[in-house]
Design an enzyme around this catalytic site. Structure first.
Site, PDB file in Angstrom:
ATOM      1  N   GLU A 266       0.839  -1.205   0.000  1.00 29.92           N
ATOM      2  CA  GLU A 266       0.000   0.000   0.000  1.00 29.92           C
ATOM      3  C   GLU A 266       0.866   1.244   0.000  1.00 29.92           C
ATOM      4  O   GLU A 266       1.972   1.216   0.520  1.00 29.92           O
ATOM      5  CB  GLU A 266      -0.850   0.030   1.292  1.00 29.92           C
ATOM      6  CG  GLU A 266      -1.596  -1.248   1.535  1.00 29.92           C
ATOM      7  CD  GLU A 266      -2.263  -1.294   2.906  1.00 29.92           C
ATOM      8  OE1 GLU A 266      -2.128  -0.333   3.686  1.00 29.92           O
ATOM      9  OE2 GLU A 266      -2.914  -2.316   3.167  1.00 29.92           O
TER      10      GLU A 266
ATOM     11  N   LYS B 197       2.271   4.555   1.543  1.00 26.50           N
ATOM     12  CA  LYS B 197       2.357   5.066   2.914  1.00 26.50           C
ATOM     13  C   LYS B 197       1.943   6.534   2.838  1.00 26.50           C
ATOM     14  O   LYS B 197       2.679   7.374   2.328  1.00 26.50           O
ATOM     15  CB  LYS B 197       3.778   4.926   3.447  1.00 26.50           C
ATOM     16  CG  LYS B 197       3.890   5.246   4.922  1.00 26.50           C
ATOM     17  CD  LYS B 197       5.265   4.876   5.460  1.00 26.50           C
ATOM     18  CE  LYS B 197       5.318   4.938   6.976  1.00 26.50           C
ATOM     19  NZ  LYS B 197       4.960   6.223   7.544  1.00 26.50           N
TER      20      LYS B 197
ATOM     21  N   ASP C  59       1.162  10.230   3.780  1.00 26.98           N
ATOM     22  CA  ASP C  59       1.895  11.115   4.680  1.00 26.98           C
ATOM     23  C   ASP C  59       0.939  12.122   5.305  1.00 26.98           C
ATOM     24  O   ASP C  59       0.834  13.261   4.866  1.00 26.98           O
ATOM     25  CB  ASP C  59       2.999  11.822   3.885  1.00 26.98           C
ATOM     26  CG  ASP C  59       4.082  12.349   4.805  1.00 26.98           C
ATOM     27  OD1 ASP C  59       4.031  12.041   6.015  1.00 26.98           O
ATOM     28  OD2 ASP C  59       4.969  13.063   4.312  1.00 26.98           O
TER      29      ASP C  59
ATOM     30  N   TYR D 110      -6.963   2.100   6.096  1.00 25.54           N
ATOM     31  CA  TYR D 110      -6.150   0.954   5.703  1.00 25.54           C
ATOM     32  C   TYR D 110      -6.086  -0.188   6.699  1.00 25.54           C
ATOM     33  O   TYR D 110      -5.326  -1.121   6.495  1.00 25.54           O
ATOM     34  CB  TYR D 110      -4.737   1.408   5.335  1.00 25.54           C
ATOM     35  CG  TYR D 110      -4.111   2.361   6.341  1.00 25.54           C
ATOM     36  CD1 TYR D 110      -3.860   1.982   7.655  1.00 25.54           C
ATOM     37  CD2 TYR D 110      -3.777   3.655   5.956  1.00 25.54           C
ATOM     38  CE1 TYR D 110      -3.296   2.855   8.565  1.00 25.54           C
ATOM     39  CE2 TYR D 110      -3.211   4.539   6.862  1.00 25.54           C
ATOM     40  CZ  TYR D 110      -2.970   4.131   8.161  1.00 25.54           C
ATOM     41  OH  TYR D 110      -2.423   4.991   9.063  1.00 25.54           O
TER      42      TYR D 110
ATOM     43  N   LYS E 109      10.697   3.231   3.137  1.00 27.03           N
ATOM     44  CA  LYS E 109      10.617   4.690   2.957  1.00 27.03           C
ATOM     45  C   LYS E 109      11.426   5.129   1.745  1.00 27.03           C
ATOM     46  O   LYS E 109      12.580   4.722   1.587  1.00 27.03           O
ATOM     47  CB  LYS E 109      11.182   5.395   4.201  1.00 27.03           C
ATOM     48  CG  LYS E 109      10.464   5.024   5.491  1.00 27.03           C
ATOM     49  CD  LYS E 109       9.433   6.040   5.858  1.00 27.03           C
ATOM     50  CE  LYS E 109      10.092   7.204   6.568  1.00 27.03           C
ATOM     51  NZ  LYS E 109       9.109   8.101   7.144  1.00 27.03           N
TER      52      LYS E 109
ATOM     53  N   CYS F 166      13.322  49.548  -2.740  1.00 29.15           N
ATOM     54  CA  CYS F 166      12.575  48.640  -3.609  1.00 29.15           C
ATOM     55  C   CYS F 166      13.334  48.459  -4.926  1.00 29.15           C
ATOM     56  O   CYS F 166      13.671  49.445  -5.593  1.00 29.15           O
ATOM     57  CB  CYS F 166      11.181  49.209  -3.896  1.00 29.15           C
ATOM     58  SG  CYS F 166      10.276  48.228  -5.112  1.00 29.15           S
TER      59      CYS F 166
ATOM     60  N   CYS G 182      11.071  50.202  -7.800  1.00 24.49           N
ATOM     61  CA  CYS G 182      10.711  51.623  -7.887  1.00 24.49           C
ATOM     62  C   CYS G 182      11.578  52.507  -6.995  1.00 24.49           C
ATOM     63  O   CYS G 182      11.391  53.726  -6.973  1.00 24.49           O
ATOM     64  CB  CYS G 182       9.225  51.820  -7.552  1.00 24.49           C
ATOM     65  SG  CYS G 182       8.855  51.600  -5.814  1.00 24.49           S
TER      66      CYS G 182
ATOM     67  N   CYS H 108       7.383  47.105   0.089  1.00 24.78           N
ATOM     68  CA  CYS H 108       7.524  48.381  -0.592  1.00 24.78           C
ATOM     69  C   CYS H 108       6.198  49.119  -0.396  1.00 24.78           C
ATOM     70  O   CYS H 108       5.154  48.620  -0.824  1.00 24.78           O
ATOM     71  CB  CYS H 108       7.783  48.181  -2.081  1.00 24.78           C
ATOM     72  SG  CYS H 108       7.538  49.715  -3.011  1.00 24.78           S
TER      73      CYS H 108
ATOM     74  N   CYS I 161       4.320  51.589  -7.796  1.00 23.24           N
ATOM     75  CA  CYS I 161       5.326  50.536  -8.018  1.00 23.24           C
ATOM     76  C   CYS I 161       4.771  49.541  -9.040  1.00 23.24           C
ATOM     77  O   CYS I 161       3.782  48.836  -8.769  1.00 23.24           O
ATOM     78  CB  CYS I 161       5.623  49.867  -6.677  1.00 23.24           C
ATOM     79  SG  CYS I 161       6.859  48.570  -6.773  1.00 23.24           S
TER      80      CYS I 161
HETATM   81  S1  IVH Z   1      -0.666   0.346   8.816  1.00 20.50           S
HETATM   82  C1  IVH Z   1       0.577  -1.214  13.146  1.00 20.50           C
HETATM   83  N1  IVH Z   1      -0.791   1.401   6.474  1.00 20.50           N
HETATM   84  O1  IVH Z   1       2.457   5.259   9.070  1.00 20.50           O
HETATM   85  C2  IVH Z   1       0.690  -0.056  12.240  1.00 20.50           C
HETATM   86  N2  IVH Z   1       0.065   2.732   8.237  1.00 20.50           N
HETATM   87  O2  IVH Z   1       4.966   5.072  10.460  1.00 20.50           O
HETATM   88  C3  IVH Z   1      -0.458  -0.051  11.321  1.00 20.50           C
HETATM   89  N3  IVH Z   1       0.644   5.025   7.557  1.00 20.50           N
HETATM   90  O3  IVH Z   1       1.099   5.232  12.296  1.00 20.50           O
HETATM   91  C4  IVH Z   1      -0.306   1.006  10.349  1.00 20.50           C
HETATM   92  N4  IVH Z   1       0.067   4.807   5.451  1.00 20.50           N
HETATM   93  O4  IVH Z   1      -0.069   6.662  10.505  1.00 20.50           O
HETATM   94  C5  IVH Z   1      -0.442   1.588   7.746  1.00 20.50           C
HETATM   95  N5  IVH Z   1      -0.996   2.179   4.307  1.00 20.50           N
HETATM   96  C6  IVH Z   1      -0.660   2.378   5.584  1.00 20.50           C
HETATM   97  C7  IVH Z   1      -0.158   3.617   6.041  1.00 20.50           C
HETATM   98  C8  IVH Z   1       0.207   3.751   7.387  1.00 20.50           C
HETATM   99  C9  IVH Z   1       0.543   5.629   6.373  1.00 20.50           C
HETATM  100  C10 IVH Z   1       1.155   5.680   8.783  1.00 20.50           C
HETATM  101  C11 IVH Z   1       0.355   5.409  10.018  1.00 20.50           C
HETATM  102  C12 IVH Z   1       1.331   4.811  11.006  1.00 20.50           C
HETATM  103  C13 IVH Z   1       2.625   5.336  10.471  1.00 20.50           C
HETATM  104  C14 IVH Z   1       3.784   4.507  10.944  1.00 20.50           C
END
Ligand code: IVH
Length: 683
Positions: free
Chosen positions: A109, A111, A113, A221, A308, A402, A405, A420, A426
């Site tokens: 999946e 990750k 942010d 997720y 990561k 500035c 001008c 300015c 300007c």
């Molecule tokens: S599963 C037991 N799935 O990443 C942990 N986490 O660095 C279950 N996160 O706290 C998390 N995308 O906030 C999971 N597809 C994903 C995710 C994900 C982002 C975040 C989540 C977690 C953090 C850990």
């Protein structure tokens, strides 16, 4: 009546899902708003059918004094991070050994942010939303999460456990982030460094109506329950998608390490095109029984791992610095870099924000600097490699005058930026204001780019925004790159801008600190530009989101003779200077016809803007301040004592929210009944 309320709630939930999750709306925004209005109206007349999970509550108005902490039934763990394929392979080997199999199914999946959230549903209804906190307990942010449109308040279909928790990520899409930061910049507020901080900060706001306006989003997720419908993660997520949750379509079920690697490669390319930030891949054992066998450490499960992506940054030379003048006169230092390839594009320039930021970084001309792309469009300099500082590096000196001008620059109290002050002389400020005026979110004039506006300015055709309305097609047609056809289109588009609603006109004027949201509140509160112009700073501050600083800036705008001349010419040109009256078809009744209201304070059940809209929809009029012309003062909590006193002196009737609701309810029953809204085809 209860049936209609439920019918509307179901329909709105379904259309929300179609719009926000599936991106495939079936009805127009206008039809959606009409259904929403009808529901709001019915709910206000029938408080006995109130439901905190009603789609009307997404606008959010609860004021929490502080967050209550809530225990997680299952702890919220974090993930083991890896940074190389080798480490992912080690993970795979451990899992395969435990499974005693060559091949193991792994769900891969993105990750996301953002910030982690745990949602509890009881009997298919959202019960609470809690942040990760310390993993054992988090903050109860339910009121805020209710405003997020991809989070279902009630579930579709059936087959869900009576009690379950679903976890995921709340994030801010790039589009919301850019809009938010642009507004903050305009108001002179500190910018959010990236969408993750913005999402986390927003989720912890006290006022959920502000949360609603920031357009957060969600991806879920993981499911937690003692009674999950299926033995695998993949099947359970598919089920959750049917219940109405937003589950990423970019997940993949992999059967061996080669497929996992291919997924990582694919996502690394894909993520640059996604409308939200991802910082890696999460790889999870699919079989829940195998998960139990693998168990967890105190910090993280042994059945999942995060891979990561390396932060994308590049080292390059800072060659020179330009100082750009924006439309508000703010000076932005922009670094010119030796061109460098970063995340698929060549980067030549990066913002240095302001003098403080330059000092903080200790950046000098000649330095080797690290450039990064965050969620932002403009790359930023995040650090200096001091070991490579050349002996002849030159400190960056902020200019005293500035660069456009020659006017001495000023730095206002509490502002990190230099300005300015020569607003009316300007050139980039003048051109910038015209460009802002015609922008899509403002007057929406097509066909005129920044270059053409600069040309019109240099040719002496347009010196202020008011001059746009005097332009003739033949003046445009002779300009380079414009022919008769585009000239005619531009003139037509300027014509059309006369119909742009009043709130966008306020925004278009480019008053310092007045962004789109503030403009909407000003329009709703005052109803006309004349009323805004006549308002004292105290009266201005009564509009939502308007504080001392914005009020002072509005006063400054109207104190300037040149601005007043522009305003008068725009009025003469037929630009919308007042809030459009609700159209006949939208009107709910005429029960408040001839009645005038002043609204003040904060209310438990509706935002001030909603109350104003109700007044209009029932034929009443909103006034900005109490006078002998006022019939009612609709008073909420924290109403100003001066206002109350004035109302008392003038004998203005003071009513609270409940009395107001009763007024529109009662009046409708005893008065001529409005046409019942035609039953609409809901799906
Ligand atoms: S599963 C037991 N799935 O990443 C942990 N986490 O660095 C279950 N996160 O706290 C998390 N995308 O906030 C999971 N597809 C994903 C995710 C994900 C982002 C975040 C989540 C977690 C953090 C850990």
């Amino acid at each position: 009546m209860k049936e209609r309320i439920e019918q509307l709630r179901d329909a709105l939930n379904r259309h929300n899902y179609k719009y926000y999750v599936e991106n495939a709306p079936e009805i127009s925004d206008r039809q959606f708003d009409a259904l929403m209005h009808e529901l709001q109206e019915l709910e206000s007349r029938h408080p006995e059918f109130a439901d905190q999970n009603s789609p009307t509550r997404r606008v959010g108005s609860d004021l929490l004094s502080e967050f209550v902490q809530a225990e997680h039934r299952y702890p919220m763990l974090s993930l083991m991070n890896t940074y190389s394929i080798g480490e992912v392979q080690d993970f795979y080997n451990r899992v395969a050994a435990e499974a005693e199999k060559q091949e193991v199914e792994l769900a891969c999946e993105p990750k996301f942010d953002g910030t982690a959230i745990s949602l509890t549903y009881v009997d298919g209804r959202l019960e609470r939303a809690v942040t990760r906190g310390d993993g054992q307990k988090g903050d109860d942010v339910t009121a805020n999460v209710r405003t997020i449109r991809t989070v279902p308040l009630t579930l579709h279909g059936g087959g869900y456990p009576a009690w379950f928790e679903i976890r995921g990520e709340i994030f801010m899409p790039h589009s919301s982030f850019e809009r938010l930061n642009a507004e903050r910049e305009e108001r002179g507020e500190q910018l959010f460094a990236n969408p993750r901080n913005a999402a986390a900060g927003t989720l912890k706001l006290q006022d959920s109506s502000v949360v609603a306006s920031r357009r957060l989003d969600s991806f879920l997720y993981s499911l937690e329950s003692d009674a999950l419908p299926h033995p695998t993660h993949w099947e359970n997520l598919a089920e959750a998608r049917r219940w109405g949750f937003k589950i990423s379509e970019d997940m993949e079920l992999c059967r061996n390490m080669a497929q996992v690697e291919a997924y990582i490669d694919r996502l690394d390319r894909l993520r640059h095109t996604l409308p939200y930030d991802t910082d890696g891949v999460v790889i999870k054992v699919n079989d829940l029984a195998l998960r139990t066998r693998l168990g967890t450490t105190s910090k993280a499960p042994r059945w999942a791992v995060a891979y990561k992506f390396a932060a994308e940054r590049a080292l390059t030379r800072l060659e020179t610095v330009d100082f750009q003048v924006g439309r508000t006169g703010a000076i932005t230092p922009v670094a010119n870099l030796r061109p460098v390839l970063l995340a698929g594009t060549t980067v030549k320039r990066a913002s240095l924000h302001n003098a403080e930021q330059i000092a903080l970084l200790d950046a000098r001309v000649g330095d080797m600097v690290w450039v990064e792309k965050g969620g932002e469009v403009i790359p930023k300099i995040t650090g200096i490699d001091l070991s490579q500082r050349p002996a002849d590096s030159v400190p960056i000196v902020f200019p005293a005058l500035c660069p456009e001008c020659g006017t001495p620059l000023v730095r206002y109290d509490g502002e990190a930026r230099h300005f300015c002050p020569n607003q009316n002389g300007c050139p980039p400020q003048i051109v910038g204001r015209i460009v802002h005026f015609i922008a899509r979110r403002a007057m929406d004039v097509d066909g005129l780019g920044e270059e053409t506006v600069a040309l019109l300015y240099n040719e002496g055709l347009v010196q202020t925004v008011a001059d746009l309305y005097d332009l003739r097609a033949e003046q445009l047609a002779v300009l380079p790159r414009l022919g008769e056809k585009s000239a005619a289109n531009i003139i037509h588009s300027i014509e059309r801008s006369r119909e742009v609603p009043f709130n966008r006109v306020i925004y278009a004027l480019g008053i310092k600190f007045v962004g789109e949201t503030t403009a909407r509140h000003l329009a709703a509160h005052f109803g006309s530009l004349d009323a805004i112009e006549a308002a004292s700073p105290e009266e201005l501050a009564e509009a939502e989101e308007v504080g001392e600083k914005i009020a002072a800036s509005i006063r400054d705008y109207f104190a300037d003779e040149a601005n007043l001349r522009i305003v008068e010419r725009l009025r003469a040109a037929g630009v919308q200077f007042s809030q459009a009256e609700a159209s006949d078809t939208e009107m709910l009744s005429q029960s408040l016809a001839g009645k005038t209201f002043v609204i003040s304070g904060t209310f438990a059940r509706h935002s001030r803007d909603e109350l104003k809209r109700f007044i209009e929809l029932h034929g009443g009029r909103n006034l900005a301040s109490v006078s002998s012309n006022t019939d009612f003062l609709l008073a909420g909590d924290k109403i100003g004592p001066a206002k109350l006193q004035k109302a008392n002196e003038l004998g203005v009737r003071i009513i609270d929210e409940h009395e107001f609701e009763a007024m529109i309810g009662e009046a409708e029953i005893s008065g001529p009944s409005p046409e019942a809204p035609a039953q609409q085809e809901l799906f």
